[in-house]
Design a protein around this motif. Structure first.
Motif, mmCIF file in Angstrom:
data_model
loop_
_atom_site.group_PDB
_atom_site.id
_atom_site.type_symbol
_atom_site.label_atom_id
_atom_site.label_comp_id
_atom_site.label_asym_id
_atom_site.label_seq_id
_atom_site.Cartn_x
_atom_site.Cartn_y
_atom_site.Cartn_z
ATOM 1 N N VAL A 11 31.403 -42.796 32.353
ATOM 2 C CA VAL A 11 32.174 -43.568 33.481
ATOM 3 C C VAL A 11 31.449 -43.729 34.812
ATOM 4 N N VAL A 12 31.270 -44.928 35.264
ATOM 5 C CA VAL A 12 30.747 -45.215 36.453
ATOM 6 C C VAL A 12 31.632 -44.958 37.669
ATOM 7 N N VAL A 13 31.379 -44.274 38.657
ATOM 8 C CA VAL A 13 32.414 -43.854 39.788
ATOM 9 C C VAL A 13 31.775 -44.492 41.007
ATOM 10 N N ALA A 14 32.219 -45.204 41.972
ATOM 11 C CA ALA A 14 32.045 -45.643 43.262
ATOM 12 C C ALA A 14 33.212 -45.108 44.267
ATOM 13 N N GLN A 15 32.620 -44.719 45.407
ATOM 14 C CA GLN A 15 33.460 -44.061 46.310
ATOM 15 C C GLN A 15 32.837 -44.169 47.712
ATOM 16 N N GLY A 16 33.798 -44.390 48.578
ATOM 17 C CA GLY A 16 33.410 -44.168 49.999
ATOM 18 C C GLY A 16 34.858 -44.572 50.997
ATOM 19 N N PRO A 17 34.451 -44.350 52.434
ATOM 20 C CA PRO A 17 35.674 -44.659 53.370
ATOM 21 C C PRO A 17 36.252 -45.614 53.275
ATOM 22 N N ILE A 18 37.378 -45.793 53.592
ATOM 23 C CA ILE A 18 38.300 -46.936 53.966
ATOM 24 C C ILE A 18 37.987 -47.339 55.547
ATOM 25 N N PRO A 19 37.206 -48.486 55.727
ATOM 26 C CA PRO A 19 37.038 -48.655 57.364
ATOM 27 C C PRO A 19 38.360 -49.138 57.988
ATOM 28 N N PRO A 20 38.035 -49.406 59.096
ATOM 29 C CA PRO A 20 39.275 -49.563 59.923
ATOM 30 C C PRO A 20 39.673 -51.305 59.819
ATOM 31 N N HIS A 21 38.722 -51.937 59.370
ATOM 32 C CA HIS A 21 39.044 -53.412 59.265
ATOM 33 C C HIS A 21 38.713 -53.869 57.683
ATOM 34 N N PRO A 22 39.522 -54.503 56.985
ATOM 35 C CA PRO A 22 39.607 -54.937 55.599
ATOM 36 C C PRO A 22 37.956 -55.357 55.165
ATOM 37 N N LEU A 23 37.620 -54.756 54.202
ATOM 38 C CA LEU A 23 36.452 -55.262 53.565
ATOM 39 C C LEU A 23 36.614 -56.788 52.782
ATOM 40 N N PRO A 24 35.400 -57.285 52.657
ATOM 41 C CA PRO A 24 35.616 -58.753 52.094
ATOM 42 C C PRO A 24 36.273 -58.856 50.705
ATOM 43 N N LEU A 25 36.935 -59.885 50.723
ATOM 44 C CA LEU A 25 37.831 -60.278 49.501
ATOM 45 C C LEU A 25 37.473 -61.552 48.898
ATOM 46 N N PHE A 26 37.747 -61.722 47.714
ATOM 47 C CA PHE A 26 37.744 -63.367 47.187
ATOM 48 C C PHE A 26 39.023 -63.962 47.731
ATOM 49 N N PRO A 27 38.833 -65.125 47.821
ATOM 50 C CA PRO A 27 40.299 -65.685 48.503
ATOM 51 C C PRO A 27 41.232 -65.592 47.461
ATOM 52 N N GLU A 28 41.316 -65.591 46.351
ATOM 53 C CA GLU A 28 42.477 -65.255 45.354
ATOM 54 C C GLU A 28 43.005 -64.020 45.627
ATOM 55 N N GLU A 29 42.076 -62.976 45.908
ATOM 56 C CA GLU A 29 42.495 -61.717 46.214
ATOM 57 C C GLU A 29 43.302 -61.569 47.440
ATOM 58 N N ALA A 30 42.600 -62.253 48.446
ATOM 59 C CA ALA A 30 43.202 -62.219 49.705
ATOM 60 C C ALA A 30 44.585 -62.721 49.842
ATOM 61 N N ALA A 31 45.073 -63.956 49.182
ATOM 62 C CA ALA A 31 46.293 -64.608 49.158
ATOM 63 C C ALA A 31 47.293 -63.546 48.474
ATOM 64 N N CYS A 32 46.866 -62.531 47.692
ATOM 65 C CA CYS A 32 47.883 -61.692 46.845
ATOM 66 C C CYS A 32 48.495 -60.581 48.176
ATOM 67 N N ILE A 33 47.620 -60.337 49.442
ATOM 68 C CA ILE A 33 48.285 -59.368 50.173
ATOM 69 C C ILE A 33 48.627 -60.086 51.628
ATOM 70 N N VAL A 34 48.699 -61.298 51.636
ATOM 71 C CA VAL A 34 48.845 -62.110 52.973
ATOM 72 C C VAL A 34 50.078 -61.710 53.766
ATOM 73 N N ARG A 35 51.052 -61.191 52.954
ATOM 74 C CA ARG A 35 52.032 -60.611 53.826
ATOM 75 C C ARG A 35 52.224 -59.123 53.841
ATOM 76 N N ALA A 36 51.135 -58.413 53.365
ATOM 77 C CA ALA A 36 50.979 -56.959 53.358
ATOM 78 C C ALA A 36 50.735 -56.395 54.853
ATOM 79 N N ILE A 37 51.169 -55.393 55.237
ATOM 80 C CA ILE A 37 50.911 -54.661 56.537
ATOM 81 C C ILE A 37 49.421 -54.250 56.392
ATOM 82 N N PRO A 38 48.994 -53.923 57.668
ATOM 83 C CA PRO A 38 47.507 -53.925 57.928
ATOM 84 C C PRO A 38 46.896 -52.803 56.952
#
Length: 226
Positions: A11-38
């Motif tokens: 099992v490969v595990v990656a982890q880290g902090p959640i920054p104050p601004h969203p990390l980069p997404l693919f456009p298709e992913e960004a479209a899934c949360i366009v109405r989500a709260i910050p």
């Protein structure tokens, strides 16, 4: 943040902090949360970011990780995975399906769980065990029970589609050994008979209790007998 390897070499595990601004997404992913709260946007983006970092270690090219009908990520062919986050950190775990049938991870702030919530998550056996522990530790151990059940739910759900409740699982913690054992009190599927037990891992990491359960092919045990 030190790397995590508590789920075994497959099992490969990656982890880290959640920054104050969203990390980069693919456009298709960004479209899934366009109405989500910050807050939700930051968590979603961090989950995909760390999942891609883990997938890269398997040699899987970067691609959109879109949510399915149940909101869980649709992993690349031949891959299983799980994502967990709190308000401040995110953890993603992935593995090849030929080596791991399913997996689940959870991360919770390492803070005492409010006592009024204990009866909602604990079985009579678990609650009795909690009350035999030193008072100063009970809230923390209740939090660990909660996390272990969350990891178990996330591990079994892709296989069964069963919406288990907290009383359907009974957990025995072994904090010094970094392990827990979970027993199914109700069968969500023929592959997980009532009484079947599985072993998971736990550790305190970056101010959180982190739990994980890895199910290897053919590893579902028969129910225990008394």
């Amino acid at each position: 943040m030190r790397p995590l390897s508590f789920l075994g070499q497959d099992v490969v595990v990656a982890q880290g902090p959640i920054p104050p601004h969203p990390l980069p997404l693919f456009p298709e992913e960004a479209a899934c949360i366009v109405r989500a709260i910050p807050k939700r946007r930051r968590e979603f983006a961090a989950g995909r970011w760390y999942a891609r970092r883990a997938l890269a270690q398997l040699g899987v090219p970067a691609a959109p990780l879109l949510p399915g009908p149940d909101r869980a990520p649709r992993w690349p062919a031949g891959v299983v995975g799980s994502i967990a986050h709190s308000d401040t950190i995110c953890i993603a775990a992935v593995a090849w399906r030929e080596r791991v049938q399913a997996l689940g991870v959870d991360a919770e702030p390492w803070q005492p769980l409010d006592a009024e919530l204990w009866p909602l998550i604990g079985t009579p056996c678990e609650l009795g065990w909690l009350m035999r522990q030193p008072p100063r530790l009970r809230g923390y151990l209740a939090r660990a029970l909660f996390s272990a059940k969350e990891a178990t739910y996330k591990c079994q759900y892709p296989l069964t589609g069963a919406p288990l409740d907290f009383p359907d699982l009974e957990v025995a913690l072994d904090p010094p050994g970094g392990r827990f054992t979970v027993t199914f009190r109700r069968s969500p599927d023929a592959g997980f008979p009532a009484g079947a037990s599985l072993c998971g891992a736990l550790l305190v990491h970056a101010g959180h209790i982190v739990t994980g359960l890895v199910l290897r092919p053919g590893a579902v045990p028969p129910p225990t007998t008394s």
